[in-house]
Design an enzyme around this catalytic site. Structure first.
Site, PDB file in Angstrom:
ATOM      1  CB  SER A 137      -8.315   1.236   7.676  1.00 44.60           C
ATOM      2  OG  SER A 137      -8.431   0.581   8.927  1.00 44.60           O
ATOM      3  CE1 TYR A 151      -7.598  -3.914   5.098  1.00 49.00           C
ATOM      4  CE2 TYR A 151      -7.364  -3.056   7.330  1.00 49.00           C
ATOM      5  CZ  TYR A 151      -8.042  -3.099   6.121  1.00 49.00           C
ATOM      6  OH  TYR A 151      -9.169  -2.314   5.948  1.00 49.00           O
TER       7      TYR A 151
END
Ligand code: NAP
Length: 242
Positions: A137, A151
């Site tokens: 990501s 995260y």
């Protein structure tokens, strides 16, 4: 375009979103594809659509993951590419103490990736053209906001593990690529009632990439000539400025 003909690709987290789109993109370009996730029915439907094979497993379960990877290798006649895409995101502040959510993110995003990779390694080493693609990501390089901190920590780990794997396996001809998407409009945060999740969902719906955009980029990375490695592919919506 059949530039992935003869390639045998296993995609984790392929029951929806980016994983399903990656499976479709690879199959459309000629690859034989196996899909892995927990939701068996969604996998079966996708496998029927793309002429692939479905294997239900939880990537946090070492034995189930190994069995599914081996079964996928049997079905495909080997594995040339593993796409580690299974992932979860549960935003919250550390002060909220959502220990189960922290555990779930590290278990799936980090340990699950390691378990699937370890299980696939013998098959990848047996291939004369092997790839590992890890779906990280933009949050693997920066922390977008406080509720995304845990995260982002898991995705920073994905970047670090990918670089370690690249150094470990490059000499054996196994390419390791990190794909780092920005906002993608998927089901990743569906059902999450946290205000931070709602904000991300809304932004992704407004300006996010489609899962197909990312699936196509994964297929592009796999289609590079064998001596060319895309170490990291960062893609975001043009309108995502932070
Ligand atoms: N959406 C974004 O904006 C975005 C941006 C950057 C990176 N990513 C990353 O992209 C990847 C795919 O996410 P997505 O956006 O496509 O969301 P998604 O549609 O929710 O896909 C997540 C996939 O992971 C699977 N999964 C979750 N836990 C699993 C487990 N324990 N074992 C096996 N499979 C599991 C899910 O399948 P089951 O529930 O059937 O197991 C599902 O197929 C994730 O790694 C995510 O972090 C997403």
């Amino acid at each position: 375009m059949e530039d992935l003909a003869e390639r045998r690709v296993l995609v984790t987290g392929a029951s929806s979103g980016i994983g399903a789109a990656t499976a479709r993109a690879c199959a459309a370009r000629g690859a034989r594809v196996a899909v892995l996730a927990r939701r068996a029915q969604a996998l079966e439907t996708l496998a029927a659509e793309i002429g692939g094979a479905a294997f239900a497993a939880d990537v946090t379960d070492e034995q189930a993951t190994r069995a599914a990877v081996d079964a996928a290798a049997d079905a495909l006649g080997g594995i040339d590419a593993l796409v580690n895409n299974a992932g979860v995101m549960r935003p919250s502040l550390v002060a909220e103490g959502k220990v189960e959510d922290w555990r779930a993110m590290f278990d799936v995003n980090v340990l699950g990736l390691l378990l699937a990779t370890h299980a696939a390694l013998p098959h990848l080493r047996a291939s004369d053209r092997a790839d590992i693609v890890n779906v990280s990501s933009l949050s693997g390089r920066r922390v977008p906001n406080a509720p995304a901190g845990v995260y982002a920590a898991t995705k920073h780990a994905v970047h670090a593990l990918s670089e370690g794997l690249r150094q470990e396996l490059g000499g054996d001809g196994v390419r390791v690529t990190v794909i780092a998407p920005g906002l993608v409009d998927t089901d990743l945060l569906d059902g999450d009632e946290h205000a931070a999740a709602a904000r991300i969902r809304e932004r992704a719906a407004q300006l996010g990439l489609t899962a197909a955009d990312v699936g196509s980029a994964v297929a592009d990375a796999l289609a590079q000539p064998p001596h060319v490695l895309i170490r990291e592919l960062v893609l975001s919506p043009t309108a995502q400025t932070s």
